[in-house]
Design a protein around this motif. Structure first.
Motif, mmCIF file in Angstrom:
data_model
loop_
_atom_site.group_PDB
_atom_site.id
_atom_site.type_symbol
_atom_site.label_atom_id
_atom_site.label_comp_id
_atom_site.label_asym_id
_atom_site.label_seq_id
_atom_site.Cartn_x
_atom_site.Cartn_y
_atom_site.Cartn_z
ATOM 1 N N PHE A 164 -43.655 -9.990 -25.859
ATOM 2 C CA PHE A 164 -43.884 -8.816 -26.766
ATOM 3 C C PHE A 164 -45.733 -8.039 -26.796
ATOM 4 N N ALA A 165 -46.768 -9.542 -26.183
ATOM 5 C CA ALA A 165 -47.494 -8.684 -25.830
ATOM 6 C C ALA A 165 -47.809 -8.084 -25.121
ATOM 7 N N ALA A 166 -47.373 -7.885 -23.994
ATOM 8 C CA ALA A 166 -47.771 -7.823 -22.764
ATOM 9 C C ALA A 166 -46.922 -5.967 -22.802
ATOM 10 N N GLY A 167 -45.750 -5.895 -23.631
ATOM 11 C CA GLY A 167 -45.458 -4.862 -23.945
ATOM 12 C C GLY A 167 -46.156 -4.074 -25.020
ATOM 13 N N LEU A 168 -47.014 -4.476 -25.868
ATOM 14 C CA LEU A 168 -47.356 -3.508 -27.162
ATOM 15 C C LEU A 168 -49.109 -3.447 -26.286
ATOM 16 N N ALA A 169 -49.348 -4.005 -25.046
ATOM 17 C CA ALA A 169 -50.674 -3.742 -24.200
ATOM 18 C C ALA A 169 -49.809 -2.912 -23.316
ATOM 19 N N ALA A 170 -48.887 -2.649 -22.791
ATOM 20 C CA ALA A 170 -48.531 -0.902 -22.611
ATOM 21 C C ALA A 170 -48.397 -0.480 -23.184
ATOM 22 N N PHE A 171 -47.568 -0.755 -23.618
ATOM 23 C CA PHE A 171 -47.318 0.972 -25.133
ATOM 24 C C PHE A 171 -48.461 1.791 -25.388
ATOM 25 N N GLY A 172 -49.651 1.471 -24.758
ATOM 26 C CA GLY A 172 -50.518 2.442 -24.589
ATOM 27 C C GLY A 172 -50.203 3.100 -23.410
ATOM 28 N N SER A 173 -49.431 2.999 -22.674
ATOM 29 C CA SER A 173 -49.643 3.780 -21.426
ATOM 30 C C SER A 173 -48.585 5.131 -22.037
ATOM 31 N N GLY A 174 -47.272 4.075 -22.823
ATOM 32 C CA GLY A 174 -46.464 6.017 -23.801
ATOM 33 C C GLY A 174 -47.704 6.622 -23.941
ATOM 34 N N ILE A 175 -48.290 6.409 -25.310
ATOM 35 C CA ILE A 175 -48.974 6.768 -26.172
ATOM 36 C C ILE A 175 -49.861 7.865 -24.965
ATOM 37 N N GLY A 176 -50.511 7.508 -24.169
ATOM 38 C CA GLY A 176 -51.495 7.833 -23.495
ATOM 39 C C GLY A 176 -51.405 9.066 -22.797
ATOM 40 N N ASN A 177 -49.571 9.188 -22.202
ATOM 41 C CA ASN A 177 -48.846 9.887 -21.922
ATOM 42 C C ASN A 177 -48.535 10.800 -22.615
ATOM 43 N N PHE A 178 -47.914 10.775 -23.355
ATOM 44 C CA PHE A 178 -47.873 11.665 -24.522
ATOM 45 C C PHE A 178 -49.130 12.395 -25.593
ATOM 46 N N SER A 179 -50.463 11.805 -25.595
ATOM 47 C CA SER A 179 -51.966 12.311 -26.070
ATOM 48 C C SER A 179 -51.967 13.132 -24.973
ATOM 49 N N MET A 180 -51.813 12.595 -23.613
ATOM 50 C CA MET A 180 -53.059 13.373 -22.332
ATOM 51 C C MET A 180 -52.225 14.471 -21.922
ATOM 52 N N GLY A 181 -50.757 14.381 -22.150
ATOM 53 C CA GLY A 181 -49.867 14.998 -21.678
ATOM 54 C C GLY A 181 -50.070 16.879 -22.382
ATOM 55 N N ILE A 182 -50.478 16.062 -23.804
ATOM 56 C CA ILE A 182 -50.547 17.380 -25.453
ATOM 57 C C ILE A 182 -51.698 18.116 -24.750
ATOM 58 N N MET A 183 -52.987 17.421 -24.741
ATOM 59 C CA MET A 183 -54.079 17.191 -24.899
ATOM 60 C C MET A 183 -54.516 18.126 -23.546
ATOM 61 N N ILE A 184 -54.345 17.968 -22.049
ATOM 62 C CA ILE A 184 -54.628 18.726 -20.531
ATOM 63 C C ILE A 184 -53.315 20.171 -20.341
ATOM 64 N N GLN A 185 -52.348 19.315 -21.154
ATOM 65 C CA GLN A 185 -51.953 20.953 -21.121
ATOM 66 C C GLN A 185 -52.161 22.407 -22.284
ATOM 67 N N ARG A 186 -53.339 21.581 -23.965
ATOM 68 C CA ARG A 186 -53.970 22.644 -24.207
ATOM 69 C C ARG A 186 -55.125 22.932 -23.670
ATOM 70 N N PHE A 187 -55.846 21.944 -22.891
ATOM 71 C CA PHE A 187 -57.179 22.813 -22.083
ATOM 72 C C PHE A 187 -57.183 23.061 -20.962
ATOM 73 N N ILE A 188 -55.530 23.095 -20.776
ATOM 74 C CA ILE A 188 -55.607 23.847 -19.415
ATOM 75 C C ILE A 188 -55.269 25.325 -19.928
ATOM 76 N N GLN A 189 -55.162 25.499 -20.753
ATOM 77 C CA GLN A 189 -54.355 26.902 -21.388
ATOM 78 C C GLN A 189 -55.821 27.936 -21.943
ATOM 79 N N ASP A 190 -56.976 26.579 -22.770
ATOM 80 C CA ASP A 190 -57.850 27.311 -23.433
ATOM 81 C C ASP A 190 -59.267 27.361 -22.132
ATOM 82 N N GLY A 191 -58.778 26.609 -20.768
ATOM 83 C CA GLY A 191 -60.062 27.001 -19.788
ATOM 84 C C GLY A 191 -59.853 26.723 -18.539
ATOM 85 N N GLY A 192 -58.580 26.302 -18.408
ATOM 86 C CA GLY A 192 -58.073 26.447 -17.246
ATOM 87 C C GLY A 192 -57.965 24.940 -16.680
#
Length: 468
Positions: free
Chosen positions: A174-202
């Motif tokens: 459970f602890a390892a899964g909770l720590a690795a949970f960060g990669s999923g949240i990071g994938n979701f968050s960074m994916g949205i942010m990067i696409q938004r940043f690309i649209q705004d300024g390349g």
């Protein structure tokens, strides 16, 4: 003339002097010095959960950025007039260098601690992202976004990621899964942010802003991470001969190598696959982020369940489930089916990744886990290059991803079959028991020192004032 009863004891570079009548005090002092630093902090205490937070932040940045890197492939392809296979070379390098550094980073961390890799890794990682935003040629992007980010992510990830398993025993999955949970949240968050940043300024703006955000999160990780078990006193691979000769370990290495071939394909090519179907780049980013959402759920939920049904049993199950999901990619041509595929691919594969370190710790303990995980990292290198490259090459030849999809499913299926050959460990390695045995051994050594290494001071020494 009388001879003083002053005695001298030398052990491990330390010299003690005392009266012979104080043998008990001497023995106590030597024993305390020998076991200094050997006492372990309690497992699953408040400090353990702070370490989980640090590992969560590390997963968020390193894997979140890596999994979202597929969003840059169409940009590089258009900007530099590249083929699909060549444009995906950045991701291959980033992932490949990350795993190549695993062996070195794990050994260094086991021997010298996480502070030997954290500062350097953070500086190089952030520098790679920011310098990539100023790159004018594709070769400059290869050096910065590919090599610099890849090498530093390997130092950070493999140098620090195994620490969580040291702090837990019953709730290790459970602890390892909770720590690795960060990669999923990071994938979701960074994916949205990067696409938004690309649209705004390349893509340049996306790299620069992403670098600044990553710097702040990695600083939090550096403040939270701490090693629980004592450092090991070796670096040579021969010291791991017991692990390398173990049939179970060889099966895990082979399985993870095959898994990596199929696992990397969706991350590198799903955005391009979606664009080829006629959907816009905004939906491509949303679909990729669904892998992160599914991965987040899978890592926590499957990790939690594994503590009750058996971590090895769950380790096998999630691979076979991933095969079924990969086969479903072949039928995914609408937004609903693509989103469903992305979520469940993240769910099952994320559960597998989250369980790698707990399974290794169950078999061989946590003290050498960094170095042992380094061998796993090396086994992942071929797949990091071959999977995305073969998928891109197949597309350039055929104009579709059909062969790449079935290749991905086949590799993961073979990996799952290999895990069926693993034997369940007769007992879970208990690091606290092993550490107590070392302390008992050191106490015995201290007692032996006071009995065997005590000798009168020689008359030829400088302490002649002790003799009358």
């Amino acid at each position: 003339m009388r001879i003083s009863n002053k005695l001298s004891v030398v052990e491990s570079g330390a010299t003690y002097s005392t009266d012979a009548t104080e043998g008990g005090t001497l023995r106590s002092k030597i024993t305390n010095d020998l076991i200094e630093g050997s006492k372990l902090e309690p497992v699953e205490g408040s400090r353990a959960w702070i370490v989980v937070l640090g590992s969560f932040c590390l997963h968020f940045v390193i894997l979140g950025n890596l999994y979202a890197s597929g969003l840059f492939v169409p940009e590089y392809e258009e900007k530099f007039n590249l083929t699909r296979a060549k444009a995906s070379l950045i991701i291959q390098l980033q992932a490949g260098m990350k795993f190549t550094m695993g062996f070195i980073a794990g050994k260094i961390t086991d021997r010298y601690g996480i502070n030997a890799v954290l500062p350097l890794g953070i500086v190089v990682y952030i520098s790679g992202l920011i310098l990539a935003s100023y790159a004018k040629t594709f070769n400059q992007l290869i050096l910065t976004h590919g090599v610099m980010v890849g090498v530093s992510s390997g130092l950070l990830y493999w140098g620090c990621i195994s620490i969580v398993s040291m702090w837990f025993k019953k709730r290790r999955g459970f602890a390892a899964g909770l720590a690795a949970f960060g990669s999923g949240i990071g994938n979701f968050s960074m994916g949205i942010m990067i696409q938004r940043f690309i649209q705004d300024g390349g893509y340049e703006a996306a790299l620069f802003r992403g670098g600044l955000i990553s710097a702040g999160i990695l600083l939090i990780a550096a403040l939270c991470l701490k090693r629980r078990l004592p450092l090991v006193d070796y670096l040579h691979p021969c010291s791991d001969q017991d692990v390398l000769s173990d049939r179970n370990f060889r099966l895990i290495c082979s399985a993870t190598m095959l898994f990596q071939v199929g696992y990397q394909v969706p991350f590198a090519h799903l955005p391009s696959y979606i664009l080829d179907l006629g959907f816009d780049s905004e939906y491509a980013a949303i679909a990729v982020s669904q892998i992160g959402v599914g991965s987040s759920c899978g890592r926590v939920l499957l990790g939690y369940i594994s503590d009750y049904v058996g971590r090895l049993r769950m380790f096998r199950f999630v691979l076979f489930a991933t095969v079924v999901v990969c086969a479903g990619w072949y039928l995914s041509e609408t937004k609903a089916t693509i989103t469903t595929f992305a979520f469940f691919f993240g769910f099952t594969s994320g559960g597998f990744i989250a369980l790698v370190f707990p399974v290794l710790a169950d078999y061989w303990g946590g003290k050498r886990l960094g170095g042992i995980a380094g061998y796993i990292a090396v086994s992942l290198v071929p797949g990091s290059y071959l999977g995305p490259f073969f998928a891109g090459y197949s597309f350039d030849r055929r104009g579709d991803y059909d062969i790449a999809i079935w290749m991905s499913a086949a590799c993961i299926f073979l990996a799952a079959c290999l895990l069926l050959g693993m034997h369940v460990p007769s007992e879970i390695v208990d690091d606290d028991v092993h550490q107590q045995q070392e302390i008992d051994s050191q106490r015995a050594l201290g007692a032996a020192v006071t009995g065997a290494a005590v000798a009168p001071i020689d008359e030829n020494t400088d302490n002649m004032e002790e003799f009358i």
